[in-house]
Design a protein around this motif. Structure first.
Motif, short mmCIF file in Angstrom:
data_model
loop_
_atom_site.label_atom_id
_atom_site.label_comp_id
_atom_site.label_asym_id
_atom_site.label_seq_id
_atom_site.Cartn_x
_atom_site.Cartn_y
_atom_site.Cartn_z
N ILE A 31 -23.46 -36.17 47.52
CA ILE A 31 -24.52 -37.04 47.01
C ILE A 31 -24.70 -38.25 47.93
O ILE A 31 -25.82 -38.64 48.24
N ARG A 32 -23.59 -38.81 48.38
CA ARG A 32 -23.65 -39.95 49.30
C ARG A 32 -24.40 -39.58 50.58
O ARG A 32 -25.07 -40.41 51.19
N ARG A 33 -24.32 -38.31 50.96
CA ARG A 33 -25.00 -37.82 52.16
C ARG A 33 -26.45 -37.42 51.88
O ARG A 33 -27.12 -36.84 52.72
N GLY A 34 -26.92 -37.71 50.66
CA GLY A 34 -28.32 -37.47 50.35
C GLY A 34 -28.65 -36.09 49.83
O GLY A 34 -29.83 -35.72 49.76
N ARG A 35 -27.65 -35.32 49.44
CA ARG A 35 -27.90 -33.96 48.94
C ARG A 35 -28.07 -33.95 47.43
O ARG A 35 -27.38 -34.67 46.72
N ARG A 36 -29.00 -33.13 46.96
CA ARG A 36 -29.06 -32.81 45.53
C ARG A 36 -27.96 -31.77 45.31
O ARG A 36 -27.88 -30.79 46.04
N VAL A 37 -27.14 -32.00 44.29
CA VAL A 37 -25.98 -31.13 44.08
C VAL A 37 -25.88 -30.76 42.60
O VAL A 37 -26.10 -31.61 41.73
N GLU A 38 -25.55 -29.51 42.35
CA GLU A 38 -25.24 -29.05 41.01
C GLU A 38 -23.87 -28.38 41.05
O GLU A 38 -23.51 -27.74 42.04
N VAL A 39 -23.13 -28.54 39.97
CA VAL A 39 -21.79 -27.94 39.85
C VAL A 39 -21.85 -26.85 38.79
O VAL A 39 -22.39 -27.05 37.70
N LEU A 40 -21.28 -25.70 39.14
CA LEU A 40 -21.12 -24.61 38.19
C LEU A 40 -19.63 -24.37 38.02
O LEU A 40 -19.00 -23.72 38.85
N ASP A 41 -19.07 -24.94 36.97
CA ASP A 41 -17.64 -24.82 36.69
C ASP A 41 -17.41 -23.58 35.83
O ASP A 41 -18.13 -23.36 34.85
N GLY A 42 -16.42 -22.80 36.20
CA GLY A 42 -16.16 -21.55 35.50
C GLY A 42 -15.96 -21.72 34.01
O GLY A 42 -16.49 -20.94 33.21
N ASP A 43 -15.21 -22.73 33.59
CA ASP A 43 -14.96 -22.95 32.17
C ASP A 43 -16.25 -23.31 31.42
O ASP A 43 -16.50 -22.83 30.32
N GLU A 44 -17.08 -24.16 32.04
CA GLU A 44 -18.32 -24.57 31.38
C GLU A 44 -19.32 -23.42 31.31
O GLU A 44 -20.01 -23.26 30.31
N VAL A 45 -19.39 -22.62 32.37
CA VAL A 45 -20.30 -21.48 32.35
C VAL A 45 -19.87 -20.49 31.28
O VAL A 45 -20.70 -19.95 30.55
N ARG A 46 -18.56 -20.27 31.15
CA ARG A 46 -18.06 -19.37 30.10
C ARG A 46 -18.46 -19.88 28.72
O ARG A 46 -18.79 -19.08 27.84
N LEU A 47 -18.47 -21.18 28.53
CA LEU A 47 -18.81 -21.76 27.24
C LEU A 47 -20.31 -21.65 26.95
O LEU A 47 -20.72 -21.32 25.83
N HIS A 48 -21.15 -21.89 27.97
CA HIS A 48 -22.59 -22.00 27.73
C HIS A 48 -23.41 -20.77 28.13
O HIS A 48 -24.42 -20.49 27.50
N LEU A 49 -23.00 -20.07 29.16
CA LEU A 49 -23.80 -18.96 29.68
C LEU A 49 -23.14 -17.61 29.44
O LEU A 49 -23.81 -16.59 29.35
N SER A 50 -21.84 -17.61 29.33
CA SER A 50 -21.11 -16.34 29.19
C SER A 50 -20.28 -16.29 27.92
O SER A 50 -19.27 -15.59 27.86
N LYS A 51 -20.69 -17.04 26.92
CA LYS A 51 -19.95 -17.04 25.65
C LYS A 51 -19.87 -15.63 25.11
O LYS A 51 -20.82 -14.87 25.17
N GLY A 52 -18.71 -15.27 24.62
CA GLY A 52 -18.52 -13.94 24.06
C GLY A 52 -17.90 -12.96 25.03
O GLY A 52 -17.45 -11.89 24.63
N LEU A 53 -17.88 -13.31 26.30
CA LEU A 53 -17.23 -12.43 27.27
C LEU A 53 -15.72 -12.59 27.17
O LEU A 53 -15.22 -13.69 26.97
N GLY A 54 -15.03 -11.50 27.35
CA GLY A 54 -13.57 -11.54 27.36
C GLY A 54 -13.06 -11.64 28.79
O GLY A 54 -13.74 -12.18 29.67
#
Length: 189
Positions: A31-54
């Motif tokens: 971000i300091r270098r001027g980049r737009r950045v998004e983070v995809l954290d495995g735990d958060e994706v499992r909670l919000h996008l992959s809920k129900g997966l084993g």
């Protein structure tokens, strides 16, 4: 223009290897270098996008492919994406790489090669202890395989290399690839 191309920094490694810690240290620098950045954290994706997966191989692959799909959508629109997910299977990581590169974005695989013993010692959630006691079957690195990348762009061991130095190596790689503008060293003016 430097910094306009999207990219995916894909951290892979065992639980406790330092993926989330390194993500938290890297993102502010991007971000300091001027980049737009998004983070995809495995735990958060499992909670919000992959809920129900084993945690079967099929479910793990589905989760990683979903993370890869979202990372690709963002990267092809000029966003720098940082992922932090174990992503234990080489074939699935390679499929994500192919998808991202096919759409014209850079894929930087960063293998956190921190030894299993160190990861177990860092285990604040007690997951390794549960796996060793048989209460968490199919745990990556214990009774389910982790397949290290054969040719990652970077291989870092956070037990030997301080986080700040790891960030510097990643930033240097992104500069080398033209994905981040180089910043002159302080005092060099």
């Amino acid at each position: 223009m430097t910094g306009a191309q999207g990219f995916v920094v894909w951290f892979t490694g065992l639980s406790g290897a330092g993926k989330s810690t390194l993500t938290a240290a890297l993102v502010p620098e991007l971000i300091r270098r001027g980049r737009r950045v998004e983070v995809l954290d495995g735990d958060e994706v499992r909670l919000h996008l992959s809920k129900g997966l084993g945690f079967s191989r099929e479910d793990r692959d589905t989760n990683i492919l979903r993370i890869g799909y979202v990372a690709n959508l963002l990267a092809r629109n000029g966003v720098g994406v940082v992922t932090a997910a174990i992503s234990p299977y080489r074939e699935t990581r390679d499929a994500v790489r192919a998808m991202v590169e096919r759409d014209g974005s850079a894929f930087i695989e960063v293998h956190l090669s921190t030894p299993l013993e160190v990861c177990e010692a860092r285990d604040v959630k007690g997951l390794y202890a549960e796996a060793r006691a048989g209460r968490r079957p199919g745990f990556t690195g214990i009774d389910d395989p982790y397949e290290p990348p054969l040719n990652p762009e970077l291989r870092l061991d956070t037990s030997e290399t301080p986080i700040k130095a790891c960030v510097a190596e990643i930033v240097a790689k992104l500069e080398q690839l033209g994905l981040l503008p180089a910043i002159a060293a302080e005092g060099a003016r």
